[in-house]
Write a protein that holds these residues in place. Structure first.
Motif, mmCIF file in Angstrom:
data_model
loop_
_atom_site.group_PDB
_atom_site.id
_atom_site.type_symbol
_atom_site.label_atom_id
_atom_site.label_comp_id
_atom_site.label_asym_id
_atom_site.label_seq_id
_atom_site.Cartn_x
_atom_site.Cartn_y
_atom_site.Cartn_z
ATOM 1 N N ARG A 69 2.588 -2.066 -8.229
ATOM 2 C CA ARG A 69 1.594 -3.133 -8.095
ATOM 3 C C ARG A 69 1.327 -3.391 -6.615
ATOM 4 O O ARG A 69 1.836 -4.333 -6.022
ATOM 5 N N GLY A 70 0.537 -2.507 -6.026
ATOM 6 C CA GLY A 70 0.095 -2.708 -4.658
ATOM 7 C C GLY A 70 -1.063 -3.684 -4.616
ATOM 8 O O GLY A 70 -1.447 -4.284 -5.635
ATOM 9 N N LEU A 71 -1.655 -3.844 -3.455
ATOM 10 C CA LEU A 71 -2.751 -4.794 -3.305
ATOM 11 C C LEU A 71 -3.924 -4.492 -4.231
ATOM 12 O O LEU A 71 -4.441 -5.415 -4.887
ATOM 13 N N PRO A 72 -4.393 -3.232 -4.348
ATOM 14 C CA PRO A 72 -5.514 -2.965 -5.269
ATOM 15 C C PRO A 72 -5.184 -3.309 -6.710
ATOM 16 O O PRO A 72 -6.063 -3.774 -7.451
ATOM 17 N N HIS A 73 -3.935 -3.103 -7.126
ATOM 18 C CA HIS A 73 -3.551 -3.414 -8.502
ATOM 19 C C HIS A 73 -3.605 -4.921 -8.746
ATOM 20 O O HIS A 73 -4.019 -5.378 -9.810
ATOM 21 N N ARG A 74 -3.203 -5.685 -7.753
ATOM 22 C CA ARG A 74 -3.183 -7.140 -7.895
ATOM 23 C C ARG A 74 -4.595 -7.718 -7.899
ATOM 24 O O ARG A 74 -4.845 -8.746 -8.536
ATOM 25 N N LEU A 75 -5.498 -7.069 -7.206
ATOM 26 C CA LEU A 75 -6.882 -7.556 -7.165
ATOM 27 C C LEU A 75 -7.684 -7.124 -8.382
ATOM 28 O O LEU A 75 -8.596 -7.838 -8.811
ATOM 29 N N GLY A 76 -7.364 -5.953 -8.927
ATOM 30 C CA GLY A 76 -8.111 -5.450 -10.065
ATOM 31 C C GLY A 76 -9.300 -4.603 -9.632
ATOM 32 O O GLY A 76 -9.688 -4.596 -8.456
ATOM 33 N N PRO A 77 -9.930 -3.884 -10.581
ATOM 34 C CA PRO A 77 -10.984 -2.934 -10.223
ATOM 35 C C PRO A 77 -12.221 -3.576 -9.613
ATOM 36 O O PRO A 77 -12.789 -3.057 -8.650
ATOM 37 N N ARG A 78 -12.660 -4.716 -10.155
ATOM 38 C CA ARG A 78 -13.885 -5.333 -9.640
ATOM 39 C C ARG A 78 -13.694 -5.843 -8.213
ATOM 40 O O ARG A 78 -14.436 -5.484 -7.287
ATOM 41 N N PHE A 97 -8.193 1.308 5.471
ATOM 42 C CA PHE A 97 -8.049 0.290 4.431
ATOM 43 C C PHE A 97 -8.964 0.605 3.258
ATOM 44 O O PHE A 97 -8.567 0.507 2.091
ATOM 45 N N GLY A 98 -10.196 1.000 3.570
ATOM 46 C CA GLY A 98 -11.118 1.395 2.501
ATOM 47 C C GLY A 98 -10.620 2.626 1.761
ATOM 48 O O GLY A 98 -10.728 2.708 0.532
ATOM 49 N N ALA A 99 -10.050 3.589 2.507
ATOM 50 C CA ALA A 99 -9.518 4.797 1.879
ATOM 51 C C ALA A 99 -8.362 4.473 0.934
ATOM 52 O O ALA A 99 -8.187 5.137 -0.101
ATOM 53 N N HIS A 100 -7.571 3.473 1.270
ATOM 54 C CA HIS A 100 -6.462 3.066 0.404
ATOM 55 C C HIS A 100 -6.983 2.666 -0.969
ATOM 56 O O HIS A 100 -6.467 3.130 -2.001
ATOM 57 N N PHE A 101 -8.003 1.842 -1.003
ATOM 58 C CA PHE A 101 -8.563 1.413 -2.284
ATOM 59 C C PHE A 101 -9.207 2.584 -3.021
ATOM 60 O O PHE A 101 -9.066 2.710 -4.241
ATOM 61 N N ALA A 102 -9.919 3.435 -2.286
ATOM 62 C CA ALA A 102 -10.560 4.589 -2.912
ATOM 63 C C ALA A 102 -9.524 5.516 -3.546
ATOM 64 O O ALA A 102 -9.768 6.114 -4.601
ATOM 65 N N ASN A 103 -8.362 5.615 -2.927
ATOM 66 C CA ASN A 103 -7.305 6.489 -3.419
ATOM 67 C C ASN A 103 -6.590 5.904 -4.638
ATOM 68 O O ASN A 103 -6.175 6.635 -5.537
ATOM 69 N N VAL A 104 -6.479 4.583 -4.680
ATOM 70 C CA VAL A 104 -5.664 3.940 -5.715
ATOM 71 C C VAL A 104 -6.461 3.528 -6.947
ATOM 72 O O VAL A 104 -5.960 3.610 -8.076
ATOM 73 N N LEU A 105 -7.692 3.082 -6.761
ATOM 74 C CA LEU A 105 -8.446 2.502 -7.875
ATOM 75 C C LEU A 105 -8.536 3.405 -9.110
ATOM 76 O O LEU A 105 -8.429 2.903 -10.241
ATOM 77 N N PRO A 106 -8.699 4.737 -8.957
ATOM 78 C CA PRO A 106 -8.758 5.571 -10.170
ATOM 79 C C PRO A 106 -7.448 5.608 -10.956
ATOM 80 O O PRO A 106 -7.441 5.993 -12.130
ATOM 81 N N ASP A 107 -6.322 5.234 -10.328
ATOM 82 C CA ASP A 107 -5.010 5.348 -10.976
ATOM 83 C C ASP A 107 -4.404 3.994 -11.346
ATOM 84 O O ASP A 107 -3.195 3.901 -11.576
ATOM 85 N N LEU A 108 -5.204 2.946 -11.411
ATOM 86 C CA LEU A 108 -4.666 1.612 -11.651
ATOM 87 C C LEU A 108 -3.874 1.534 -12.954
ATOM 88 O O LEU A 108 -2.777 0.969 -12.999
ATOM 89 N N ARG A 109 -4.419 2.084 -14.006
ATOM 90 C CA ARG A 109 -3.756 1.962 -15.308
ATOM 91 C C ARG A 109 -2.451 2.757 -15.348
ATOM 92 O O ARG A 109 -1.434 2.266 -15.853
ATOM 93 N N ALA A 110 -2.479 3.984 -14.828
ATOM 94 C CA ALA A 110 -1.260 4.803 -14.829
ATOM 95 C C ALA A 110 -0.183 4.170 -13.966
ATOM 96 O O ALA A 110 1.000 4.155 -14.337
ATOM 97 N N ASP A 111 -0.580 3.619 -12.818
ATOM 98 C CA ASP A 111 0.402 2.966 -11.948
ATOM 99 C C ASP A 111 1.002 1.733 -12.611
ATOM 100 O O ASP A 111 2.207 1.467 -12.489
ATOM 101 N N PRO A 124 -4.773 18.186 -1.340
ATOM 102 C CA PRO A 124 -5.528 19.008 -0.390
ATOM 103 C C PRO A 124 -6.793 18.365 0.167
ATOM 104 O O PRO A 124 -7.062 18.476 1.370
ATOM 105 N N LEU A 125 -7.573 17.708 -0.672
ATOM 106 C CA LEU A 125 -8.833 17.149 -0.172
ATOM 107 C C LEU A 125 -8.628 16.051 0.870
ATOM 108 O O LEU A 125 -9.232 16.096 1.951
ATOM 109 N N PRO A 126 -7.774 15.039 0.613
ATOM 110 C CA PRO A 126 -7.528 14.045 1.667
ATOM 111 C C PRO A 126 -6.914 14.651 2.925
ATOM 112 O O PRO A 126 -7.276 14.266 4.039
ATOM 113 N N SER A 127 -6.006 15.608 2.750
ATOM 114 C CA SER A 127 -5.359 16.228 3.910
ATOM 115 C C SER A 127 -6.387 16.944 4.782
ATOM 116 O O SER A 127 -6.397 16.808 6.016
ATOM 117 N N LEU A 128 -7.276 17.710 4.150
ATOM 118 C CA LEU A 128 -8.299 18.438 4.903
ATOM 119 C C LEU A 128 -9.325 17.492 5.497
ATOM 120 O O LEU A 128 -9.810 17.713 6.621
#
Length: 283
Positions: A198-207, A178-192, A24-28
């Motif tokens: 393994r999208g681009l944020p996963h390959r780069l890592g959190p830092r 592009f920034g929103a993509h990282f913001a959306n994925v970074l909190p879920d790196l471990r679960a993913d 809901p939050l991203p959609s709104l």
């Protein structure tokens, strides 16, 4: 308890589950930005409502399809925030909602005109492509780049009757996406990672991911500061300096503590700055 009360309780739980599964939050947020851009572009009341409905149903279709497609993966990782993973809503209900929303956005988008309608639908297609597998590749960010650029072009065409906005408008939209993509994925790196995503944020890592996210948003600030015609030297200097300064602070925080919330909050500040400026300068 009567049969009517039981039915009402089930219906309420279903609606709650669907509301949670639609992201809901991203959609709104995306719908609100689109509507504000449309108003700034000269849309009248009825067409503003039509644009809002088209964008919202498109975002709902993307959100529901995401949880529908990822249902097995979310169950495997024990995602308590996902109603499909906890059994709070049937998979078939979310699948049906995604299809109905997709069909609705096709109708509403094309009512805006063939060109804005097609462009808006291409953006929705980018979101579905991400859900259907692009998210697990090095090109995961491409879906967001494309979808957000398409959104700005479609809104501009719907509001001004001109097919193409100034070049910098879709560029800013793509960078924000592009920034929103990282913001959306970074909190879920471990679960993913546990389920092989393994999208681009996963390959780069959190830092590195936070640094790339901040750099993309700072790039949007620089474009917003320098590209609009008629921008004053003071405006350009303030916007560019603010974007770069916030990005530098974000990078420093990410290097020192990649899992800290500080870096993420700073990137949210840059994103809000960029969105407000985009709405302001395109009005």
């Amino acid at each position: 308890m009567s049969g009517t009360a039981v039915h009402r309780g089930k219906s309420l739980r279903l609606l709650q589950g669907l509301a949670q599964a639609c992201h809901p939050l991203p959609s709104l947020a995306v719908t609100t930005v689109a509507v504000l851009l449309g108003l700034g572009g000269g849309l009248d009341g009825p067409r503003t409502v039509l644009l809002g409905g088209a964008v919202l149903t498109g975002q709902l279709s993307i959100g529901w399809s995401n949880d529908w497609i990822d249902a097995a993966r979310d169950r495997a990782t024990g995602r308590a925030d996902k109603p499909l993973a906890t059994g709070g809503v049937p998979v078939r209900a979310v699948a049906a909602a995604a299809v109905v929303a997709a069909l609705t956005t096709v109708v509403l988008s094309l009512l805006l005109g063939w060109f804005p309608g097609v462009v808006l639908l291409l953006g929705v297609a980018g979101g579905w492509a991400y859900n259907l597998g692009l998210k697990a590749t090095v090109f995961s960010g491409a879906a967001y780049l494309f979808a957000f650029a398409a959104l700005t072009i479609g809104v501009h065409a719907a509001g001004r009757g001109e097919p193409w906005p100034p070049w910098w408008v879709p560029v800013v939209g793509a960078l924000l996406g592009f920034g929103a993509h990282f913001a959306n994925v970074l909190p879920d790196l471990r679960a993913d990672a546990e389920t092989g995503v393994r999208g681009l944020p996963h390959r780069l890592g959190p830092r590195a991911g936070v640094i790339v996210m901040a750099t993309a948003l700072a790039g949007a600030s620089v474009v917003l500061g320098l590209a609009p015609a008629g921008a004053s030297a003071v405006y350009s200097a303030v916007v560019v300096t603010a974007g770069i300064a916030l990005a530098a602070a974000t990078t420093t925080a990410a290097i020192r503590a990649p899992h800290s919330a500080i870096a993420f909050r700073l990137t949210v500040a840059i994103a809000l700055l960029d969105v407000v400026l985009l709405i302001t300068v395109t009005a």
